[in-house]
Each structure stands twice: as structure tokens, then as C-alpha cells.
Enzyme design. Structure first.
Site, short mmCIF file in Angstrom:
data_model
loop_
_atom_site.label_atom_id
_atom_site.label_comp_id
_atom_site.label_asym_id
_atom_site.label_seq_id
_atom_site.Cartn_x
_atom_site.Cartn_y
_atom_site.Cartn_z
CG HIS A 24 -11.15 141.61 10.61
ND1 HIS A 24 -10.42 140.73 11.37
CD2 HIS A 24 -12.08 142.15 11.45
CE1 HIS A 24 -10.87 140.75 12.61
NE2 HIS A 24 -11.87 141.60 12.68
CG HIS A 54 -5.12 150.47 47.63
ND1 HIS A 54 -4.43 151.24 46.71
CD2 HIS A 54 -4.39 149.33 47.79
CE1 HIS A 54 -3.33 150.59 46.33
NE2 HIS A 54 -3.29 149.44 46.97
CG HIS A 105 -15.54 138.88 11.93
ND1 HIS A 105 -16.72 138.86 12.63
CD2 HIS A 105 -14.93 140.06 12.23
CE1 HIS A 105 -16.83 139.99 13.33
NE2 HIS A 105 -15.77 140.73 13.10
CD GLU A 123 -4.77 142.45 40.13
OE1 GLU A 123 -4.21 142.95 41.13
OE2 GLU A 123 -4.35 142.62 38.95
#
Length: 675
Positions: free
Chosen positions: A263, A479, A29, A417
Site C-alpha cells: 500500500h 447548538h 503508494h 453538512e
């Protein structure tokens, strides 16, 4: 050469090294290094505090290339500054066993602070590094003795800021007031698919201002004077800083600049020739003019800064010898920091208490009981939870919640999280703390890529995952983790512990905190689990990852289990015994550790001559390696249900009677009939 011309030449050296290395590798890149070279020159030849001869110096500034696909920018910086990265390694960019892999990797290349590539995570790691610096400074600095005082600098692109983790981590950085965190945003408006205006129209400066950051808008990323001024202003801020740099991807390439083509692909020989002409770069490939080489070297100034700090630390050590000793212990080179005698004593005490109580207790509560003993003895322990402290039980009596003033040893991460796991990685990379953080096991999916990165980087992070099975009951399948234990076990280098009782939980904590070469995950129950066994021999056996819990004379079948199912296996063995069938019971708290044991230990623990039945309230797949084609596994290969835990365990066949019946089916017909 005047100063401005020299600075341009220094930046162009970075551009051309990137262009040439990508071309030689036919992969890479070049666009970002070409676009951010001027910013890199302003920072690395300016205020960045580092010493190439001492890359692990604890008071160095940290530099994080969050947009890690532009790795050749960092490799060029490290080589030119004087790190142990010779030009031959740049020529071997992206080649097998080179020190210049496709994305920066910590412990592969000297001077690389974190492994980056998954966008946004480097930025989140940097938040953890800045947090660690702030906490260490508050704990160890004394009036007239400042030994921890450094900054964390980040290069980040549009991709890093599009990733959701950037919201999680940068919001926390603002809340914590991490004023020594400076992020340079490569605002070039181009990503792989082209002009980002079709999919990224956020008001990024306003977003960061809303987080509580100082934002420097519309800085020309190719003007050295304006960049110097922006850096000076950033260093004076009392908040984290986002420097919005207007840049041109592929800067210097006549036909690729400001396009997605720059890129992620080599420019090609013809475009490289045009780029050389436009930049006025006459040096041969992989050659740098001597005047530029001398201008880039940071060896002399780095040594000066390092020696000045050493003198300050010597004075500090004379005035505060105990603090100095503790700081050096906790900030030893990553992977070599050892637990103190007090910490080892606390871990031994936690195990002894668990054994003495013989209590039926949820392993999440057993974990907290360990922390009650370990926490006061380990000042480097930095705990936390993603808004589930009262459920994960990650705190302990006397803990101090983290404040914006830079004090505390328990972090309230909020419902973040992924951010929590990546910030913990940054804390571990920085050094000085042993981080752990909790959430429900089912939400490990949110954190998973950062958990993977902690394993890839061999970071001693502890991931506490509670509510580990259908045993959490009424919350239902959203859950109830089913595949999660197996999913985590598939991550190389992650030790996944699923303890069966308080003693196994305490040993799991001991092994996790002793570990310096990788992360551990503790999978803990919501429901109470019975005490499974006694004895110092058992305590040491647990540390092997699997061990013989019951071995009757004339054994005819082996029952293998982890976590809450170990008690179930013991109960089933009692039923089988009443029918004249002797059943071996093997507890398997950590497959990963067990699989590293010598072959003779593994064979003696799970012998192949016995029919084997494995029991775990989760996916069955990984257990077949232990039971073989003639064995059986009782597990769950579907999603759960919403109901009380006792009803769910009965529904899915997790009762002593059901386990005993499945074990009988493994026996030769004559034995089964006799039973």
C-alpha cells in the site's frame, strides 16, 4: 505486438512508472496504481473524452482520483497521454516545488481536476461535477445543438467508501439521477491495517443499489475485454453507476501483491527486479518503449474531439448568440469568471436597500433580503441548505428547488453538512455556477474538512453559517457556537465575515461573490441587530475588513467588536461618553480581509497608543493580536447554557454596563477615578 499484448504493455507502463517514482522518492503508494492500471488503460485509451492540449475545455470528461494516495497512477496517465507533464517531473515525485506532489493538487498539475487525499471527498466532488454538468446541459442545450454533454469518472477505494461522506454524497447522486457519473470501485480487500474483512463487511453493491445506482458486480479489474464491456454498459445507464472491480493491490509484485505491504511503501530494489521479471518489463527505469508511447498519446484523438466540439459550438453560437456568450462567461477558466453587470447592479441595489431601511434585523434575514435582489440577477447562483432552509434563510422568492430532471437553483441537501460542502467544491471546480450552502455555525464542524479543501483549492464557494452565538438561546450549548468563528478564521485563505447589521451583511455578500481566489464564510445572527451606521464612506470601509465606526474628539479608549457585539460596543461607548470618557468604536466584520490591508491602514484603524478592548461572543484567543498585552478581551472560553438569549448575554458579561466597566479598567488610574 498484438492488441492484447499492447494493452498489457500500456498498463504495465503505468505500473512501472509508479513503482520507479515511489522508489526514487523513497516515499509513496505503489499498490493502488499497480492494481488499477488495467482499469485506467481501458478508460483513458478508450472512451474518456479529453484533449491534453486544451485541459480546460469545458465539455471534457472529468476524471477524479478519489483514492488520491495513488497519485502516481494519475501522473503516469497525464504524462503518457500528452499533457504538459514531462518525465523529469515524474522523476521528481514528492519533491519540493515539483508538479507531482504526494497527492494530486488542482492548479499544480495540468489535467488534475480536484485536490484529493482526504478519502471520500474526491468522490463527493465528482457528485458536484456531475450535478453541474446536468444543470448546465438542461439550461443551455437546445434541440439540434448539444454543447454540454460529458461524463464524470471516478476511481475510489475501500477507504473512500468507509468514510461517511461517501454515504452522504452518493445518496444524493442517486436521488438526483446523475446518470453521467461512473465510479470504479477498487475492490481489493486491503487497507493500511491489512485485510479489511475485520472492519469493512458492508454489502457495498447492495448499498449502492439502495441509493438508486446501477451496480455492475464482480468485474475482473485485470481483464481488458470485461472492463470494456463494463464501461459500455455503464454509459448506457439512466442512473449513476458503480463498477465493482475485483483487483489485486500491488498486481505484478511477486511478494507484495495482495498485501498491506504494497500500500504505502517503496517495493525495494530486489522486489522491483522480481516485478520486472514477472511483468516482462525490460525498459530501463523511467523509460517507455516507443510503441507504448505512441499507443498512449491522446493528442491526435483529443484534438479531433475538441475541434468537433468547436464546430458544434460555432453553430450553436450562430443560432443562439446570447446563450453562447453567457455560457462562455460562466465557464471561463476557474478564477477568472467575472460577475455580470446585472449581478454587480443587484449587489449595489442590495446595499442601497439595506442602508435605506436602517432596520433592526437578524443578519440571517438581512442575508435573505440580499438574495431576494441578487438571486434573479445571477443565473449562476446555486444555493442550498442542509435541511435548514427556513432557519438559514438561503432561499428567495422565485427560487426553483432542484429536481431530478436537472432543473432548479436551490438545493435541498438534507442533513448532510459534510456532503454539501464537498459537493459545492465539485460544482465550483466544474464551473458554470457559484455555489453557496447553509447550516448552523456549530455544525460547521461536520463540514470543516471540506471547507478547508475549498480554501486549499482557492474555490469561490460561499459557506453560510447562521445562529452564530449564544444569541440563539434556549437550544443550549450543543447548538451554541463558541470556538467556531476562531476555528474557521484559522483556515488559511478562508475569509470569515461576521457582519454587524444589514449593510455589513450586504457588503459581505458583495465581497464574497466578487472573490475568485478563495472561499468565504458568512456568520449570521439569529437575533435582530440594530443598524450600526450610515454613509457611502462606511459602505466602502466595510470592504476593508475593519473600519472606524465612531471617532470622538479626544478619544481615550478603543472598543473593537464584530457581529452582534458591535451594537453592544456602541451602547457601551454612549455610557462611557456620559462619564466623560471618549471611546473609539471599530467594527471588525472580517479579520482575514483586514489583516491583508496595508500596514498604515491597519495602524490608523486600530492605533496602538490607545488602550483596546475587544468584544465578541466567542473564543478570545485571536483578538489578543489586536489589543496587545495591556488590552483586554470580553469573550467566552467555555461552553454556553440553555436559557433565553438576553439572560445568556447578561450571564457572560455582554451588557453595555459590563463592557463600559471593563473599558474603564484599562484607563490610567487618574482617568478612571475622574470618570
Amino acid at each position: 505486438m498484438d492488441n492484447l499484448s499492447l494493452r498489457r504493455a500500456c498498463a504495465n507502463a503505468l505500473r512501472m512508472l509508479a513503482v520507479e517514482a515511489v522508489q526514487a522518492a523513497n516515499s509513496g503508494h505503489p499498490g493502488m496504481p499497480m492494481g488499477m492500471a488495467d482499469i485506467a488503460e481501458a478508460l483513458w485509451r478508450g472512451p474518456l473524452k479529453h484533449d491534453p492540449a486544451h485541459p480546460q475545455w469545458i465539455d471534457r470528461d472529468r476524471f477524479v482520483l478519489s483514492n488520491g494516495h495513488g497519485s502516481m497512477l494519475l501522473y503516469g496517465l497525464l504524462h503518457l497521454s500528452g499533457y504538459a507533464l514531462p518525465m523529469e517531473e515524474l522523476k521528481r515525485f514528492r519533491q519540493l516545488h515539483s508538479r507531482t506532489p504526494g497527492h494530486p493538487e488542482v492548479d499544480v498539475t495540468p489535467g488534475v481536476e480536484t485536490t484529493t487525499g482526504p478519502l471520500g471527498q474526491g468522490l463527493a466532488n465528482a457528485v458536484g461535477m456531475a450535478l453541474a454538468e446536468k444543470l448546465l446541459a438542461a439550461e443551455f442545450n437546445r434541440p439540434g445543438h448539444t454543447v454540454i454533454d460529458h461524463r464524470t469518472y471516478v476511481f475510489a477505494g475501500d477507504g473512500c467508501l468507509m468514510e461517511g461522506i461517501s454515504h452522504e454524497a452518493c445518496s444524493l447522486a442517486g436521488t438526483w439521477g446523475l446518470n453521467k457519473l461512473v465510479v470504479f470501485y477498487d475492490d481489493n480487500g486491503i487497507s493500511i491495517d491489512g485485510d479489511v474483512s475485520g472492519w469493512f463487511t458492508d454489502d457495498t453493491p447492495a448499498r449502492f443499489e439502495a441509493y438508486g445506482w446501477t451496480v455492475l458486480r464482480d468485474v475482473d479489474g485485470h481483464d481488458p475485454a470485461l472492463l470494456d464491456a463494463a464501461i459500455t454498459e455503464a454509459q448506457a445507464s439512466d442512473r449513476p453507476v458503480l463498477v465493482c472491480c475485483q483487483t489485486e493491490i500491488g498486481h505484478g509484485s511477486p511478494n507484495r501483491a495482495n498485501s498491506a505491504e504494497a500500500h504505502g511503501a517503496p517495493l525495494g530494489a530486489a522486489e522491483i527486479a522480481l516485478t520486472r521479471e514477472q511483468l516482462g518489463w525490460q525498459a530501463a527505469p523511467f523509460e517507455v518503449p516507443q510503441e507504448v508511447v505512441q499507443a498512449w498519446s491522446a493528442l491526435a484523438v483529443g484534438e479531433s474531439r475538441y475541434c468537433a466540439w468547436k464546430a458544434r459550438f460555432a453553430a450553436y453560437a450562430e443560432a443562439y448568440p446570447e446563450l453562447a456568450h453567457e455560457l462562455l462567461r460562466r465557464t471561463a477558466e476557474r478564477g477568472s469568471a467575472q460577475l455580470s453587470a446585472a449581478a454587480e447592479g443587484a449587489l449595489a441595489q442590495a446595499i442601497e436597500q439595506a442602508e435605506a431601511r436602517r432596520a433592526s434585523v437578524a443578519t440571517r434575514k438581512a442575508s435573505q433580503d440580499c438574495l431576494q435582489v441578487i438571486g434573479p440577477a445571477m443565473p449562476e447562483l446555486l444555493g442550498g441548505s442542509a435541511d435548514l432552509t427556513g432557519s438559514n434563510l438561503t432561499d428567495w422568492r422565485g427560487h426553483r428547488p432542484l429536481t431530478g430532471r436537472g432543473t432548479g437553483n436551490h438545493v435541498h441537501y438534507g442533513v448532510r453538512e459534510f456532503g454539501m460542502a464537498a459537493v459545492m467544491n465539485g460544482v465550483a471546480l466544474h464551473g458554470g455556477f457559484r455555489p453557496y450552502g447553509g447550516t448552523f455555525l456549530t455544525f460547521s464542524d461536520y463540514a470543516r474538512n471540506a471547507v478547508r479543501m475549498s480554501a486549499l483549492m482557492k474555490l469561490p464557494v460561499v459557506h453560510v453559517f447562521t445562529h452564530d452565538s449564544i444569541g440563539l438561546g434556549e437550544d443550549g450549548p450543543t447548538h451554541q457556537p463558541v470556538e467556531h468563528a476562531s476555528s474557521l478564521r484559522l483556515i488559511p485563505g478562508l475569509d470569515v465575515w461576521r457582519p454587524a447589521d444589514a449593510t455589513e451583511t450586504a457588503v459581505a455578500w458583495r465581497q464574497a461573490l466578487r472573490r475568485t481566489d478563495g472561499p468565504s464564510a458568512l456568520l449570521l445572527s439569529r437575533q435582530a441587530l440594530p443598524h450600526a451606521g450610515d454613509g457611502s464612506a462606511r459602505v466602502e470601509a466595510i470592504a476593508h475588513g475593519a473600519y472606524l465606526l465612531r471617532q470622538p474628539t479626544g478619544e481615550q479608549v478603543a472598543l473593537l467588536a464584530s457581529g452582534s457585539e458591535v451594537g453592544l460596543a456602541l451602547a457601551a461607548a454612549d455610557l462611557l461618553s456620559a462619564q466623560g470618557i471618549a471611546a473609539r468604536v471599530v467594527s471588525v466584520p472580517c479579520m482575514d480581509v483586514f489583516d491583508r490591508q496595508p500596514a498604515d491602514y491597519r495602524a490608523a484603524t486600530i492605533p496602538r497608543h490607545l488602550p483596546r478592548l475587544a468584544i465578541e461572543a466567542g473564543s478570545t484567543g485571536l483578538w489578543w493580536k489586536y489589543v496587545g498585552e495591556q488590552g483586554d478581551v470580553i469573550g467566552i472560553d467555555r461552553f454556553g447554557e440553555s436559557a433565553p438569549a438576553t439572560q445568556l448575554f447578561a450571564l457572560f458579561g455582554f451588557t453595555p454596563q459590563a463592557v463600559a466597566q471593563r473599558a474603564l479598567q484599562l484607563l490610567p488610574p487618574r482617568m478612571a477615578v475622574a470618570a
